[in-house]
Enzyme design. Structure first.
Site, mmCIF file in Angstrom:
data_model
loop_
_atom_site.group_PDB
_atom_site.id
_atom_site.type_symbol
_atom_site.label_atom_id
_atom_site.label_comp_id
_atom_site.label_asym_id
_atom_site.label_seq_id
_atom_site.Cartn_x
_atom_site.Cartn_y
_atom_site.Cartn_z
ATOM 1 N N ARG A 244 -10.283 -11.436 2.172
ATOM 2 C CA ARG A 244 -11.177 -12.462 1.609
ATOM 3 C C ARG A 244 -10.552 -13.851 1.691
ATOM 4 O O ARG A 244 -11.254 -14.848 1.754
ATOM 5 C CB ARG A 244 -11.554 -12.074 0.172
ATOM 6 C CG ARG A 244 -10.399 -12.012 -0.768
ATOM 7 C CD ARG A 244 -10.726 -11.258 -2.059
ATOM 8 N NE ARG A 244 -10.812 -9.804 -1.852
ATOM 9 C CZ ARG A 244 -11.088 -8.931 -2.807
ATOM 10 N NH1 ARG A 244 -11.330 -9.331 -4.051
ATOM 11 N NH2 ARG A 244 -11.150 -7.637 -2.555
ATOM 12 N N LYS B 240 0.839 -1.200 0.000
ATOM 13 C CA LYS B 240 0.000 0.000 0.000
ATOM 14 C C LYS B 240 0.876 1.253 0.000
ATOM 15 O O LYS B 240 2.000 1.207 0.497
ATOM 16 C CB LYS B 240 -0.853 0.033 1.279
ATOM 17 C CG LYS B 240 -1.993 -0.965 1.302
ATOM 18 C CD LYS B 240 -2.790 -0.805 2.593
ATOM 19 C CE LYS B 240 -3.915 -1.826 2.684
ATOM 20 N NZ LYS B 240 -4.956 -1.654 1.664
HETATM 21 N N1 BES Z 1 -8.015 -3.663 4.385
HETATM 22 C C1 BES Z 1 -8.198 -3.286 3.038
HETATM 23 C C2 BES Z 1 -9.503 -2.533 2.813
HETATM 24 C C3 BES Z 1 -9.665 -1.191 3.492
HETATM 25 C C4 BES Z 1 -9.484 -0.012 2.794
HETATM 26 C C5 BES Z 1 -10.094 -1.131 4.797
HETATM 27 C C6 BES Z 1 -9.676 1.194 3.419
HETATM 28 C C7 BES Z 1 -10.287 0.089 5.432
HETATM 29 C C8 BES Z 1 -10.095 1.244 4.734
HETATM 30 C C9 BES Z 1 -8.216 -4.523 2.132
HETATM 31 O O1 BES Z 1 -7.471 -5.605 2.561
HETATM 32 C C10 BES Z 1 -7.681 -4.105 0.821
HETATM 33 O O2 BES Z 1 -6.545 -3.717 0.775
HETATM 34 N N2 BES Z 1 -8.502 -4.168 -0.209
HETATM 35 C C11 BES Z 1 -8.086 -3.813 -1.523
HETATM 36 C C12 BES Z 1 -8.483 -4.942 -2.432
HETATM 37 C C13 BES Z 1 -8.012 -4.821 -3.840
HETATM 38 C C14 BES Z 1 -6.505 -4.953 -3.924
HETATM 39 C C15 BES Z 1 -8.664 -5.881 -4.669
HETATM 40 C C16 BES Z 1 -8.828 -2.544 -1.929
HETATM 41 O O3 BES Z 1 -10.008 -2.404 -1.623
HETATM 42 O O4 BES Z 1 -8.200 -1.690 -2.541
HETATM 43 ZN ZN ZN Z 2 -5.455 -5.516 1.927
#
Ligand code: BES
Ligand code: ZN
Ligand code: ZN
Length: 500
Positions: free
Chosen positions: A350, A276
């Site tokens: 997931r 990230k």
């Molecule tokens: N933990 C994150 C989602 C999240 C984003 C929680 C903002 C709280 C605030 C999750 O694991 C994630 O990173 N999701 C990605 C998935 C994508 C790579 C398919 C996302 O939503 O960008």
């Molecule tokens: Zn994530």
């Protein structure tokens, strides 16, 4: 903190709060208050309108300090909690350890309205004592209601006494659990390793009387919770798999609805090798908000002895960067036996949920299956910080959950899970892939991924709480935990028998 009841105004303590709404009783209540305290009703009505959060202080001849607290127009439960929490928080330096809350009303007031208000008021008072500064070395002053001899006295007509007592006790019990959940979600990841989450659950189970089993790495390997292990592979801290089970005393389990809750317990989400950006990465300590909701619901249900058979499952790990970390394009196995192609290692929630769900189905066969997870940025972009995304294959279940959320002020809104979205998750090399590779319909895609592991369970619901678990509030300078889900699920479980 203790709760007592008083049926006469002169039996109430010197610090008194009188909640007043802008409803049809406004005139009558202010009239009564004016005559009790030898004041001019018109002057009072002029200065205090009862708007949400409005505050008017009266010092009467008996030396009482009376806070008139506005609840706004036809306040629901959430508005009552909000007004009291805000009051208790802002006035903490000036409150005493014994406060009274006087519920003035006329005979036409429904018992449910009064008990809701009492529950909300007590909850709000306690939530307002929450301090986020756990790790500061200069010890902050305690809120007066944290004192060992603290008392809230509820002033209420004798006829309502039994309901009032129960409502107040319930309000306190839930708020206490909620603040414990705030602490968990607000804690940084180095203070809440998966192991520590397991200990938290264990202590909670022993304290409140429900069963907790914490599976450690060896057991996880032996069982074949491969998706959890894959997410954990870049990690220094081993994963845990937490299984909680609550049944009320003295009722046969067969007579109760069996409800399974699965919560995402990612103690920190760096994104893994699909790392990230650093700007907001610190917020990812809250990526176990789903797990926290499951913990809180088990604990509160046990405290309240709700008539339901509840099973909670929390797969817990962090998602870290390392040479051993799982890589995009890797194919992993899972507890269900289905293989998964990893497209993006940041879609880790997931993965661990798929093992949690598969384990839940195989070992507990719940009649209702609900999972909660801070799952996608897409849910945040869709609903901002004000509502969770709800997905379900069952209208009765979805509506019960939405209504429960509405009653307690935890908003959710339903999104579709049409099969057309499944196309995006087709993999050339494995049974499914964890991401479509395209940044569209992210929350729906994640829900479709989870659905793949639910084995057509007829009553399944998924909450994406990424936007609502961790938020800006008036109680902290930075984003902080909301405890989203605990209230909603407890409210839902109270009428779970009506779901078909
Ligand atoms: N933990 C994150 C989602 C999240 C984003 C929680 C903002 C709280 C605030 C999750 O694991 C994630 O990173 N999701 C990605 C998935 C994508 C790579 C398919 C996302 O939503 O960008
Ligand atoms: Zn994530
Ligand atoms: Zn995550």
């Amino acid at each position: 903190m203790k709760i007592t009841l008083a049926h006469k105004p002169d039996k109430l303590p010197e610090t008194l709060i009188v909640p007043i709404a802008q409803d049809e009783q406004y005139d009558e209540v202010l009239q009564l208050l004016a005559s009790q305290n030898k004041l001019q009703p018109d002057a009072l009505k002029n200065d205090f309108k009862g708007e949400q959060g409005e505050l008017q202080i009266i010092y009467n001849a008996d030396g009482q300090r009376i806070f008139l607290l506005g609840l706004g127009r036809t306040p629901g439960f959430a508005e009552v909690v909000k007004a009291f929490r805000s009051f208790s928080f802002k006035w903490r330096k000036k409150l005493s350890t014994h406060i009274g809350i006087s519920f003035l009303h006329n005979n036409s007031t429904a018992t449910t309205d009064i008990t809701r208000r009492i529950e909300g008021a007590v909850s709000g008072c306690w939530l307002g004592t929450y301090q986020i500064a756990r790790f500061k070395t200069d010890q902050k002053e305690e809120h007066p209601l944290h004192a060992p001899d603290a008392i809230i006295t509820i002033g209420i007509d004798k006829a309502y006494a039994p309901f009032a007592r129960k409502a107040a006790a319930q309000g306190l019990a839930l708020a206490e659990t909620q603040t414990r959940i705030f602490d968990l979600v607000n804690a940084p990841s180095n203070k809440k390793t998966p192991e520590m989450l397991g200990q938290w659950a264990d202590t909670s189970g022993q304290t409140y009387g429900y069963k907790v089993q914490v599976l450690h790495k060896d057991a996880i390997v032996k069982l074949g919770l491969h998706a959890l292990l894959a997410v954990n592979s870049g990690s220094e801290d081993p994963p845990v798999f937490i299984i909680m089970e609550y049944k009320p005393d003295g009722i046969a389990a067969e007579k109760l609805k069996r409800v399974g809750l699965v919560g995402k317990g990612v103690t920190f989400d760096t994104g893994g090798l699909s790392i990230k950006p650093s700007t907001n990465m610190h917020f990812m300590k809250s990526d176990m908000g789903g797990a926290a909701a499951v913990f809180g619901t088990l604990e509160a249900a046990a405290k309240l002895q709700l008539p339901v058979h509840l099973i909670g499952i929390v797969p817990a790990t962090d998602n870290s960067v390392d040479a051993k970390a799982v890589k995009p394009s890797d194919v992993i196995n899972s507890y269900s036996g289905k293989t998964i192609e990893i497209i993006d290692t940041d879609a880790e929630g997931r993965l661990i949920l798929s093992d949690g769900i598969a384990y839940m189905l195989r070992h507990f066969q719940p009649e209702i299956l609900i999972d909660l997870a801070t799952l996608t940025g897409s849910a945040v972009r869709t609903f901002g910080y004000h509502a969770a995304a709800l997905f379900s294959n069952n209208d009765s279940l979805a509506n019960s959950l939405l209504e429960a959320g509405h009653r307690v002020g935890e908003r959710a809104w339903r999104l579709p899970i049409w099969d057309i979205y499944k196309e995006d998750l087709k993999s050339d090399v494995a049974d499914i892939r964890n991401y479509s590779g395209r940044p569209i319909a992210g929350a729906i895609g994640a829900a479709k991924f989870l659905e793949f592991f639910t084995e057509n369970h007829p009553r399944w619901a998924h909450f994406d709480i990424a936007g609502v678990a961790f938020n800006d509030t008036e109680f902290s300078g930075q984003k902080s935990a909301t405890g989203y889900g605990v209230r909603l699920l407890i409210e839902f479980l109270k009428s779970v028998d009506t779901v078909y």
